[in-house]
Write an enzyme that holds these catalytic residues in place. Sequence first.
Site, PDB file in Angstrom:
ATOM      1  N   ASP A 325      41.307  26.953  31.412  1.00  0.00           N
ATOM      2  CA  ASP A 325      40.496  25.842  31.438  1.00  0.00           C
ATOM      3  C   ASP A 325      40.350  25.094  30.214  1.00  0.00           C
ATOM      4  OD1 ASP A 325      38.483  26.295  33.917  1.00  0.00           O
ATOM      5  OD2 ASP A 325      38.733  28.267  33.066  1.00  0.00           O
ATOM      6  N   GLY A 327      43.103  24.283  28.309  1.00  0.00           N
ATOM      7  CA  GLY A 327      44.220  23.426  28.250  1.00  0.00           C
ATOM      8  C   GLY A 327      44.331  22.507  29.444  1.00  0.00           C
ATOM      9  N   TYR A 415      32.061  27.460  37.361  1.00  0.00           N
ATOM     10  CA  TYR A 415      31.440  28.234  36.379  1.00  0.00           C
ATOM     11  C   TYR A 415      30.679  27.445  35.252  1.00  0.00           C
ATOM     12  CZ  TYR A 415      32.604  33.232  36.895  1.00  0.00           C
ATOM     13  OH  TYR A 415      32.711  34.718  37.499  1.00  0.00           O
TER      14      TYR A 415
HETATM   15 CU   LIG Z   1      33.582  35.814  36.415  1.00  0.00          CU
END
Ligand SMILES: [Cu+2]
Length: 899
Positions: A325, A327, A415
Amino acid sequence: MERLSQLSMHTTASNAPPPRPDHPLDPLTPGEIKSVTDLVKASYNGKALNFNTVTLREPIKKAYYDWKEKSGPLPPRIAYFVIVVDGDNGVHEGIVDISAQRVIEMKHTDGVQPILTPADLQLTEDIIRKDPEVQRQCEISGIPPNSMHQIYCDAWTIGYDERWGASRRLQQALMYWRSDEDDSQYSHPLDFCPIVDMNAGKVISIDIPQKRRKVSKYKHSNYHPKHVAEKYGTKENPSGYRQDDAPIDITQPEGVSFKMNNNVMNWSNFQFHIGFNYREGIVLSDFTYNDHGNVRPILHRLSLSEMVVPYGNPDFPHQRKHALDIGEYGAGNMTNFLLDANGQFCNCKGVIQYLDGVLVDRDGNPEIIKNAICIHEEDDGILFKHSDFRDNFQTNVTTRGKRLIISQIFTAANYEYCVYWILRQDGTIKLEVRLTGILNTYICSDDEDIGPWGTVVYPNVNAHNHQHLFSLRIHPRIDGDNNSAATSDAKPSPYPTGSPQNMYGNGFYCQKNVFKTVKDSITDFESATARTWDMFNPSSINKYSGKPATYKLVSTFCSPLLAQEGSLVRKRAPWAANHTQVVPYKDENYGYGRLYPSGDHVPQWSGDGMRGMREWVGDGTDNVENTDIVFFHTFGITHFPAPEDFPVMPTEIFDLMLRPRHFFIENPVMDVKPSSARTTAEVRQGALSSTDTKTMTVDKTSRLATEAVQGGSSSCCDIGKENLILTSLPPSTTEKDIPQRLLDLGLQWTTKECIDIEEGGIDASKVCLLDPAAEVDLTPSDKSKFDYFVFGGILGSHPRVDRTGILREKYGFSGRRLGALQMTTDTAIRTTQRIIEDGVPFEDIKFLDYPEIKYNKYESTEMPFRYIVDKQGDPILPEGMLELIKNDAEQSIDDLLIE
Ligand SMILES: [Cu+2]
């Protein structure tokens, strides 16, 4: 293969440079970004450019410290840029000297792709919705025709797919359906995966599984207030929210303990610089600690330099899910604002300093993330304490600490990553990561055997196993530039029980293995030896322990990388396979170097070739002992999803810390004010601490949970109506007999006697009678003796008649006096409160005796009692007292007194 071609070296413009910030590590200002993009546009004359990155190239380390420590010149202001040129694949990048207003390097590199910005990701949804083959696949999945507006995708970098390599700029679209725009799509994944060429603006392929699965027929699972009300609301409680949550507010009446000079933070002996960039997000640099006047360097730079989230389902095409994530998207690019549009403090509590993040948009204009970084303090519990058992633990020093937190939150599609850099007053630097947001999900059909690779977290929803692994980049500078590193293992004595060296078998010690070369430094966590790692300065020796000044890395959330040797993940995240790598530091390309362990351009890197950590490790022979080193640490968790993680995941917390060891010669926080301190002699003499309360951190807001809430008052210390009770009223008393004005104030009253106001009665030994005839004065130490205070005839009539005597004789309460002079009931209560709640001795309370109250131009009266004075020196009278006097001037003052 990567091909590098130098296009141009010198492009100049005639503009004056924009004003530069005072500090060389400050991020580029909006004006500097605009200046860079203007210069770049002029250099790529006639081409359509999409700006991808414009950021500070931090000065080379020597130039920085020449400026900082040797009064050298300010290092030049250098920017690094990446652009996507229409019709061109690969990366155009370069360097701009802002001070000189010159483009000093322009490169075109084939075979790599630039970072994906949030704007790039958003384009993909439009592309897939318009694609006829995607539309056909949606119909096969059971989506009604003409409802492509209900199709969503999380656009991910493709990772690496050998069908195309890095020749085109690709995204894989993880597909979902929402029946309503407020749905959370993650409960309705689709089974196919379009591949989008984002430079061409079209779908170039669709990965379709052999086994097809229709979209779920189950209801969307969701988490917004309206959905919570639908799920849990009842007639009595329509919102469905639990009702037992009293607010917790943080009060910092005197503001914060830190001082910021632009981006330079000063807090509790620490000084450091707070930076921010598109990629790492928060960067903390140039840490020093003021050790009683000796300002000592600790770290040059600290950041999260990379991360990888490898998924564990071996079926094609899920092997492509291993987001790097930082880079591939950038922790800075994906940063949330922390103060919402209404100015609500939604993410942090207390007195907060925010810093903005400055990025670039596609057109080359500065893009500002307001309130991207939150800086605030929190209570940190006990910092140190000791009590002596010999006098029942009364001899003690108790010192509470606070901590400073610099935080950001970034959203990587599904996320959320909440990143907290935490400083403790004892020199400890902590990192806490909280994972929240939503699981990445894939479809499964009813009764499908999904194997061991995932969990059914909701009907038809399969959440694949995965890991969250980070690369923490630590550039130590402990008492200077030359540092070393080592493992530190708890080991039993190698000698057997009964041997002369270990006769009783109990020996154990700390074994250190100092890394001489890069190869030595490639180590893994060992739980069996409680392994930690040391960074230290071999030339700075602690005069007591004889050991070098050290910062110890204590990190136990150290999952091993589970992908096998030869896997794409291992190739593309060469740093993730081990928990530490230490490499010599090097400046690179006009600036500060060795930053990114998966290379500068991560998207679509095959993982082949020498770059990032693989290049820095090389043959492993570089010296890393007593030199300028960078310490990389892989940490993180393995996530086997469970239904509790869905439809939105409660934060999962993991952390690590860097602790000073042999750095200070004693506990470095003994100079933090205690909250309690008494010596043995003081306890023996029955005295309170002789320590001035100004030297202590007296807490005026904490109270017992059993004490009633003091309503409506912003001050913690007012006597509230809830904890004042009028007792022993005549048995015939009804509410009608109580003046309405008192009822409106919420006064509590009862016909019971004071001893009976609580069920089961009150323990008389816990009751203190304020009694003018008592022999001893009330002192702060009485707080621990009494729970109730009875105000009887201490106040009352003038001249005094001994009404209190009745109570004294009837109940046998312990008595305490409030000095020799009479006072009114409210003053007696206020005085008691100062002594008991605030811990102020009676003799330190300022009174005014017999004040003269003027109630008009001609008339005044002398009040025959003593009063506490306020900050202006005026007597504090009961609310409404003056009005009463004015309105009822004929009445004798004595009649106004409450008995
Ligand atoms: Cu997770």
